[in-house]
Each structure stands twice: as structure tokens, then as C-alpha cells.
Write an enzyme that holds these catalytic residues in place. Structure first.
Site, PDB file in Angstrom:
ATOM      1  N   SER A 124       0.842  -1.202   0.000  1.00 53.58           N
ATOM      2  CA  SER A 124       0.000   0.000   0.000  1.00 53.58           C
ATOM      3  C   SER A 124       0.871   1.245   0.000  1.00 53.58           C
ATOM      4  O   SER A 124       1.979   1.251   0.566  1.00 53.58           O
ATOM      5  CB  SER A 124      -0.860  -0.017   1.261  1.00 53.58           C
ATOM      6  OG  SER A 124      -1.445   1.232   1.473  1.00 53.58           O
ATOM      7  N   TYR A 148      -1.915  -1.604  10.739  1.00 56.17           N
ATOM      8  CA  TYR A 148      -2.161  -2.074   9.366  1.00 56.17           C
ATOM      9  C   TYR A 148      -0.973  -1.716   8.467  1.00 56.17           C
ATOM     10  O   TYR A 148      -0.425  -2.566   7.768  1.00 56.17           O
ATOM     11  CB  TYR A 148      -3.463  -1.461   8.824  1.00 56.17           C
ATOM     12  CG  TYR A 148      -3.590  -1.599   7.317  1.00 56.17           C
ATOM     13  CD1 TYR A 148      -3.885  -2.828   6.746  1.00 56.17           C
ATOM     14  CD2 TYR A 148      -3.369  -0.508   6.477  1.00 56.17           C
ATOM     15  CE1 TYR A 148      -3.973  -2.977   5.373  1.00 56.17           C
ATOM     16  CE2 TYR A 148      -3.455  -0.645   5.093  1.00 56.17           C
ATOM     17  CZ  TYR A 148      -3.754  -1.877   4.551  1.00 56.17           C
ATOM     18  OH  TYR A 148      -3.822  -2.016   3.180  1.00 56.17           O
ATOM     19  N   LYS A 152       2.164  -4.021   6.351  1.00 57.11           N
ATOM     20  CA  LYS A 152       2.539  -3.944   4.928  1.00 57.11           C
ATOM     21  C   LYS A 152       4.056  -3.776   4.800  1.00 57.11           C
ATOM     22  O   LYS A 152       4.714  -4.468   4.017  1.00 57.11           O
ATOM     23  CB  LYS A 152       1.811  -2.776   4.241  1.00 57.11           C
ATOM     24  CG  LYS A 152       0.309  -3.001   4.099  1.00 57.11           C
ATOM     25  CD  LYS A 152       0.011  -4.220   3.245  1.00 57.11           C
ATOM     26  CE  LYS A 152      -1.441  -4.607   3.239  1.00 57.11           C
ATOM     27  NZ  LYS A 152      -1.706  -5.938   2.711  1.00 57.11           N
TER      28      LYS A 152
HETATM   29  P1  NAD Z   1     -10.932  -7.256   0.915  1.00 54.59           P
HETATM   30  O1  NAD Z   1     -11.177  -7.277   2.388  1.00 54.59           O
HETATM   31  O2  NAD Z   1     -12.078  -6.987   0.017  1.00 54.59           O
HETATM   32  O3  NAD Z   1     -10.250  -8.626   0.459  1.00 54.59           O
HETATM   33  C1  NAD Z   1      -9.402  -9.365   1.292  1.00 54.59           C
HETATM   34  C2  NAD Z   1      -9.855 -10.817   1.211  1.00 54.59           C
HETATM   35  O4  NAD Z   1      -8.986 -11.599   2.032  1.00 54.59           O
HETATM   36  C3  NAD Z   1     -11.281 -11.027   1.728  1.00 54.59           C
HETATM   37  O5  NAD Z   1     -12.007 -11.786   0.780  1.00 54.59           O
HETATM   38  C4  NAD Z   1     -11.087 -11.803   3.039  1.00 54.59           C
HETATM   39  O6  NAD Z   1     -12.172 -12.696   3.258  1.00 54.59           O
HETATM   40  C5  NAD Z   1      -9.777 -12.518   2.791  1.00 54.59           C
HETATM   41  N1  NAD Z   1      -8.987 -12.849   3.981  1.00 54.59           N
HETATM   42  C6  NAD Z   1      -8.572 -12.026   4.969  1.00 54.59           C
HETATM   43  N2  NAD Z   1      -7.847 -12.715   5.874  1.00 54.59           N
HETATM   44  C7  NAD Z   1      -7.787 -13.997   5.416  1.00 54.59           C
HETATM   45  C8  NAD Z   1      -7.169 -15.182   5.897  1.00 54.59           C
HETATM   46  N3  NAD Z   1      -6.465 -15.203   7.022  1.00 54.59           N
HETATM   47  N4  NAD Z   1      -7.313 -16.310   5.175  1.00 54.59           N
HETATM   48  C9  NAD Z   1      -8.015 -16.327   4.013  1.00 54.59           C
HETATM   49  N5  NAD Z   1      -8.619 -15.236   3.516  1.00 54.59           N
HETATM   50  C10 NAD Z   1      -8.511 -14.090   4.218  1.00 54.59           C
HETATM   51  O7  NAD Z   1      -9.749  -6.200   0.670  1.00 54.59           O
HETATM   52  P2  NAD Z   1      -9.196  -5.591  -0.695  1.00 54.59           P
HETATM   53  O8  NAD Z   1      -9.570  -4.159  -0.733  1.00 54.59           O
HETATM   54  O9  NAD Z   1      -9.528  -6.460  -1.834  1.00 54.59           O
HETATM   55  O10 NAD Z   1      -7.637  -5.644  -0.402  1.00 54.59           O
HETATM   56  C11 NAD Z   1      -6.829  -6.724  -0.838  1.00 54.59           C
HETATM   57  C12 NAD Z   1      -5.409  -6.497  -0.352  1.00 54.59           C
HETATM   58  O11 NAD Z   1      -4.930  -5.253  -0.854  1.00 54.59           O
HETATM   59  C13 NAD Z   1      -5.278  -6.425   1.171  1.00 54.59           C
HETATM   60  O12 NAD Z   1      -4.073  -7.045   1.546  1.00 54.59           O
HETATM   61  C14 NAD Z   1      -5.209  -4.938   1.441  1.00 54.59           C
HETATM   62  O13 NAD Z   1      -4.517  -4.641   2.625  1.00 54.59           O
HETATM   63  C15 NAD Z   1      -4.444  -4.449   0.215  1.00 54.59           C
HETATM   64  N6  NAD Z   1      -4.703  -3.035  -0.091  1.00 54.59           N
HETATM   65  C16 NAD Z   1      -5.994  -2.611  -0.264  1.00 54.59           C
HETATM   66  C17 NAD Z   1      -6.243  -1.267  -0.527  1.00 54.59           C
HETATM   67  C18 NAD Z   1      -7.653  -0.770  -0.710  1.00 54.59           C
HETATM   68  O14 NAD Z   1      -7.860   0.427  -0.706  1.00 54.59           O
HETATM   69  N7  NAD Z   1      -8.661  -1.606  -0.903  1.00 54.59           N
HETATM   70  C19 NAD Z   1      -5.169  -0.371  -0.626  1.00 54.59           C
HETATM   71  C20 NAD Z   1      -3.881  -0.833  -0.453  1.00 54.59           C
HETATM   72  C21 NAD Z   1      -3.655  -2.188  -0.189  1.00 54.59           C
HETATM   73  C1  UD1 Z   2      -7.179   5.019   3.665  1.00 53.09           C
HETATM   74  C2  UD1 Z   2      -6.262   4.533   4.751  1.00 53.09           C
HETATM   75  C3  UD1 Z   2      -4.991   3.991   4.106  1.00 53.09           C
HETATM   76  C4  UD1 Z   2      -5.335   2.877   3.119  1.00 53.09           C
HETATM   77  C5  UD1 Z   2      -6.332   3.413   2.092  1.00 53.09           C
HETATM   78  C6  UD1 Z   2      -6.794   2.315   1.204  1.00 53.09           C
HETATM   79  C7  UD1 Z   2      -6.829   5.906   6.721  1.00 53.09           C
HETATM   80  C8  UD1 Z   2      -6.344   6.968   7.666  1.00 53.09           C
HETATM   81  N1  UD1 Z   2      -5.993   5.617   5.685  1.00 53.09           N
HETATM   82  O1  UD1 Z   2      -6.484   5.998   2.948  1.00 53.09           O
HETATM   83  O2  UD1 Z   2      -4.089   3.520   5.075  1.00 53.09           O
HETATM   84  O3  UD1 Z   2      -4.180   2.402   2.465  1.00 53.09           O
HETATM   85  O4  UD1 Z   2      -7.474   3.951   2.774  1.00 53.09           O
HETATM   86  O5  UD1 Z   2      -7.699   2.776   0.261  1.00 53.09           O
HETATM   87  O6  UD1 Z   2      -7.890   5.334   6.908  1.00 53.09           O
HETATM   88  N2  UD1 Z   2     -12.599  11.387   3.178  1.00 53.09           N
HETATM   89  C9  UD1 Z   2     -13.608  12.253   3.549  1.00 53.09           C
HETATM   90  N3  UD1 Z   2     -14.770  11.725   4.037  1.00 53.09           N
HETATM   91  C10 UD1 Z   2     -14.971  10.382   4.170  1.00 53.09           C
HETATM   92  C11 UD1 Z   2     -13.936   9.498   3.777  1.00 53.09           C
HETATM   93  C12 UD1 Z   2     -12.756  10.031   3.301  1.00 53.09           C
HETATM   94  O7  UD1 Z   2     -13.461  13.464   3.433  1.00 53.09           O
HETATM   95  O8  UD1 Z   2     -16.051   9.976   4.647  1.00 53.09           O
HETATM   96  C13 UD1 Z   2     -11.350  11.936   2.601  1.00 53.09           C
HETATM   97  C14 UD1 Z   2     -10.088  11.607   3.388  1.00 53.09           C
HETATM   98  O9  UD1 Z   2      -9.829  12.603   4.354  1.00 53.09           O
HETATM   99  C15 UD1 Z   2      -9.045  11.574   2.266  1.00 53.09           C
HETATM  100  C16 UD1 Z   2      -9.820  11.072   1.051  1.00 53.09           C
HETATM  101  O10 UD1 Z   2     -11.196  11.336   1.339  1.00 53.09           O
HETATM  102  O11 UD1 Z   2      -8.569  12.877   1.994  1.00 53.09           O
HETATM  103  C17 UD1 Z   2      -9.646   9.593   0.782  1.00 53.09           C
HETATM  104  O12 UD1 Z   2      -9.946   8.868   1.971  1.00 53.09           O
HETATM  105  P1  UD1 Z   2     -10.002   7.261   2.005  1.00 53.09           P
HETATM  106  O13 UD1 Z   2     -10.844   6.760   0.908  1.00 53.09           O
HETATM  107  O14 UD1 Z   2     -10.352   6.863   3.398  1.00 53.09           O
HETATM  108  O15 UD1 Z   2      -8.507   6.815   1.661  1.00 53.09           O
HETATM  109  P2  UD1 Z   2      -7.107   7.264   2.329  1.00 53.09           P
HETATM  110  O16 UD1 Z   2      -7.295   8.231   3.414  1.00 53.09           O
HETATM  111  O17 UD1 Z   2      -6.211   7.665   1.231  1.00 53.09           O
END
Ligand code: NAD
Ligand code: UD1
Length: 345
Positions: A124, A148, A152
Site C-alpha cells: 500500500s 495495518y 505492509k
Molecule cells: P478485501 O477485504 O475486500 O479482500 C481481502 C480478502 O482476504 C477477503 O475476501 C477476506 O475474506 C480474505 N482474507 C482475509 N484474511 C484472510 C485469511 N487469514 N485467510 C483467508 N482469507 C482471508 O480487501 P481488498 O480491498 O480487496 O484488499 C486486498 C489487499 O490489498 C489487502 O491485503 C489490502 O490490505 C491491500 N490493499 C488494499 C487497498 C484498498 O484500498 N482496498 C489499498 C492498499 C492495499
Molecule cells: C485510507 C487509509 C490507508 C489505506 C487506504 C486504502 C486511513 C487513515 N488511511 O487511505 O491507510 O491504504 O485507505 O484505500 O484510513 N474522506 C472524507 N470523508 C470520508 C472518507 C474520506 O473526506 O467519509 C477523505 C479523506 O480525508 C481523504 C480522502 O477522502 O482525503 C480519501 O480517503 P479514504 O478513501 O479513506 O482513503 P485514504 O485516506 O487515502
């Protein structure tokens, strides 16, 4: 290739399964469904007209993980499985360290045991902390403000050290910026439990009338309009980035930012969403959210140069696809979502 996708029923994992199957790979999903639903697997099949092998297992269960590696000739893994709610990680640090780190270690151990050559890991942009934008892969990582983020940074280090002692292995550490949107069919998308923490799913719930208004966290940041700036990336572009990484990486560890390189403020995103979907998103400015940074966007030149990958979809498509998924997500039980989404276009 036979690719093991952990967390493949989740938001990013399910879209990546679609991209992998469409690129001709065989997909084996391992997911315990703690934050996803089994019917997502059926929807992936429906979109791709393809086959998918699904194991409902916890990837912190070493015996269950080894059974998959012993049963299938795995060529590569993409490790998405993990817990991802930043606020929750502060309240329940042990759950986050246990789930996110033990899973990474067990999978690395299995890759070593079974001679798996390719590892792709979901990292991330949070690992950059409050660096100066645009974030570049060579920057020194700054401490994150939550467990969290620490999981990572630590998982990146674990994988890096494993690859060092297994020189036949290739690893891609993919640092995602802000994934939003949904598959254009409207069949799969982001469906968080409870009130969303992230901006786009919150906006779609307000537009649908399920939440009264959006609370904008601060308008006094040193940004274009005072609201926070992020690098939003369409989840299908992100999914395609994983396929490119699997295809391109050579031995060693490679780090890539997966973003668009473009920053968008909260209010800019709201305006684009309203225009793209001819709908209204009422909002109110409130205080900053603790732990938020002003700006976060990527330098994306390394992925473009080495993977030949660039995000193709813009903010309008991200807003449109997120809204189509939200609008029709409840129809899925009657299985007419696809028809509805097709009519929409
Ligand atoms: P998500 O929660 O939708 O998907 C994660 C999946 O992993 C889920 O289906 C959950 O059931 C499964 N899971 C969790 N723990 C498990 C375990 N111990 N064994 C088996 N399955 C398990 O999340 P996502 O948004 O798809 O994110 C996927 C990955 O990307 C995560 O590692 C997350 O930290 C990373 N990531 C996500 C974002 C974001 O904004 N969505 C941003 C940066 C990084
Ligand atoms: C958040 C996580 C980050 C993670 C990322 C994944 C936090 C502090 N950070 O980041 O660690 O990797 O999600 O997607 O939770 N905002 C509003 N109102 C809302 C929601 C968000 O104004 O109800 C604003 C936030 O202040 C930010 C932007 O929207 O400026 C994006 O927010 P968000 O979608 O939560 O993502 P990140 O903050 O970038």
C-alpha cells in the site's frame, strides 16, 4: 500459469481473478470469506465464462495451505488475503499483526518448500507515510501511524529476505494507491460491511440515499481546494497491473507503484461523480480525520517502463462504474443485475 490467489473473493482479488482468467491463466482461490461472499466466485465465472478452483480456507492455517500446494502445481501466488481497516487495526493490533504477518510467512514457507517462482504481494502507498509527493519507489519508507501500515512494511521485508536466499524466485511488491470503481458488468465491486470508511463507497451510499450526507474531513490542507488529494485508480486497471507484474518480473525483488500519477481532491471527486451520474451528493465540511495526510499520489514511471503497464481508465469511469455497482448490488439475488447494468450503458 497456475496462480494461487489468496483473498481472491475480496474486492481487488475478485477483479484480478477476472483479469487473470481473461489472460489465459488457471486461477486457484484461497479465501476464508471473513470479508467477502462465496457468490463472488460464481460472479467471476459468469463474467469470464471460465473456470475457477475455490478453497474456503484460512491462510494462517499451514496444513490447509500446504494441501493446496501439494494438490496443484502452483507457478505463482498473488497474496491479497489480509485485514485492511486502518481504524480497526489500532483497536485490535494483535489480530492485524497475526493475520497479516502469519499468512505472509506461511505462504513464503510453502513457496520455498514447493519451489514456487513468482510472488506478487499487495502492499500500500501507506508505507510512504508523510513523504513529499509524488511518491517514488526509491524513497525511504516513513513509519506509518497504524498497525495495518506496519504489517505492509513488514511483509515487504519478509518477502525481500526470502527472495534473497532463494535466488530463483521473483517477487513484485505492488504499492496500491486508492482503488475505486467496479467491473464494468456491475456484477462485482466494493461492498464493505457497515458504514464505509473510505471515500468512494461512502459517496455511493449518499447518492443512493442510504446515508444523509458526506462528511468531508477538513478543507484547510495546503491543496488545490483545501481538501485531501489522492491518486484514485480504477480497480480493473489495478487488476491488469497484477497480470503485467506476473508476466514481466525477473529474478529478485521489484517494487512498483500502481496508481495513475494524478491527484484528485475530495471535492473534485464529488463534482465528477455528480456530473458523471447525474445525481447529487450533499456534503458538509468537518474536522480533519486523525492520521490523514494532505496529498498522496504516485510517480508511475517505473511500472510504465518495466511492466509496460499504465492505468487507462479515468475518474469519470471510476465514478460511473462504482455507481452502477452500488445501484444494482441488491438486485444480484434476482440475478438480473447484468441485464440492468447492460441497459444502463
Ligand atoms: P478485501 O477485504 O475486500 O479482500 C481481502 C480478502 O482476504 C477477503 O475476501 C477476506 O475474506 C480474505 N482474507 C482475509 N484474511 C484472510 C485469511 N487469514 N485467510 C483467508 N482469507 C482471508 O480487501 P481488498 O480491498 O480487496 O484488499 C486486498 C489487499 O490489498 C489487502 O491485503 C489490502 O490490505 C491491500 N490493499 C488494499 C487497498 C484498498 O484500498 N482496498 C489499498 C492498499 C492495499
Ligand atoms: C485510507 C487509509 C490507508 C489505506 C487506504 C486504502 C486511513 C487513515 N488511511 O487511505 O491507510 O491504504 O485507505 O484505500 O484510513 N474522506 C472524507 N470523508 C470520508 C472518507 C474520506 O473526506 O467519509 C477523505 C479523506 O480525508 C481523504 C480522502 O477522502 O482525503 C480519501 O480517503 P479514504 O478513501 O479513506 O482513503 P485514504 O485516506 O487515502
Amino acid at each position: 500459469m497456475n496462480i494461487l490467489v489468496t483473498g481472491g473473493a475480496g474486492y481487488i482479488g475478485s477483479h484480478t481473478c477476472v483479469a487473470l482468467i481473461e489472460a489465459g491463466h488457471t486461477v486457484i482461490v484461497a479465501d476464508n470469506l471473513c470479508n467477502s461472499k462465496a457468490d463472488t466466485i460464481d460472479k467471476i465465472k459468469q463474467i469470464t465464462n471460465g473456470k475457477i478452483i475455490f478453497y474456503k480456507i484460512d491462510v494462517t492455517d499451514e496444513i490447509a495451505v500446504n494441501t493446496i500446494f501439494a494438490t496443484h502445481q502452483i507457478d505463482g501466488i498473488i497474496h491479497f488475503a489480509g485485514l485492511k481497516a486502518v481504524g480497526e487495526s489500532i483497536e485490535k493490533p494483535l489480530e492485524y499483526y497475526y493475520n497479516n504477518l502469519i499468512s505472509t510467512m506461511i505462504l513464503c514457507k510453502a513457496c520455498q518448500k514447493y519451489g514456487v517462482k513468482k510472488i506478487v504481494f499487495s502492499s500500500s502507498a501507506t508505507v510512504y507515510g508523510n513523504n513529499v509527493v509524488p511518491f517514488k519507489e526509491t524513497m525511504e519508507l516513513l513509519p506509518t501511524t497504524n498497525p495495518y501500515g506496519e504489517t505492509k512494511a513488514m511483509s515487504e521485508r519478509i518477502i525481500t529476505d526470502i527472495v534473497k536466499v532463494n535466488p530463483y524466485m521473483s517477487a513484485a511488491l505492488l504499492r496500491y494507491f486508492n482503488p475505486v470503481g467496479a467491473h464494468e458488468s456491475g456484477l462485482i465491486g466494493e461492498a464493505p460491511n457497515g458504514t464505509p470508511n473510505n471515500l468512494m463507497p461512502y459517496i455511493t451510499k449518499v447518492a443512493k440515499g442510504q446515508l444523509e450526507k458526506l462528511y468531508v474531513f477538513g478543507n484547510d490542507y495546503p491543496t488545490v481546494d483545501g481538501t485531501g488529494v489522492r491518486d484514485y485508480i480504477h480497480v480493473m486497471d489495478l487488476a491488469e497491473g497484477h497480470v503485467a507484474a506476473l508476466n514481466c518480473i525477473s529474478e529478485g525483488v521489484h517494487i512498483y507503484n500502481l496508481g495513475t500519477g494524478q491527484g484528485t481532491s475530495v471535492l473534485q471527486l464529488v463534482k465528477v461523480f455528480e456530473k458523471a451520474n447525474a445525481t447529487e451528493v450533499p456534503y458538509e465540511i468537518i474536522n480533519r480525520r486523525p492520521g490523514d495526510i494532505a496529498e498522496c499520489y504516485a510517480n508511475v514511471s517505473k511500472a510504465a517502463k518495466e511492466l509496460g503497464w499504465k492505468a487507462k481508465r479515468g475518474i469519470v469511469e471510476m465514478c460511473r462504474d462504482a455507481w452502477i455497482f452500488e445501484k444494482y448490488s441488491e438486485l444480484s439475488k434476482e440475478s438480473d443485475i447484468e441485464v440492468a447494468a447492460t441497459k444502463e450503458r
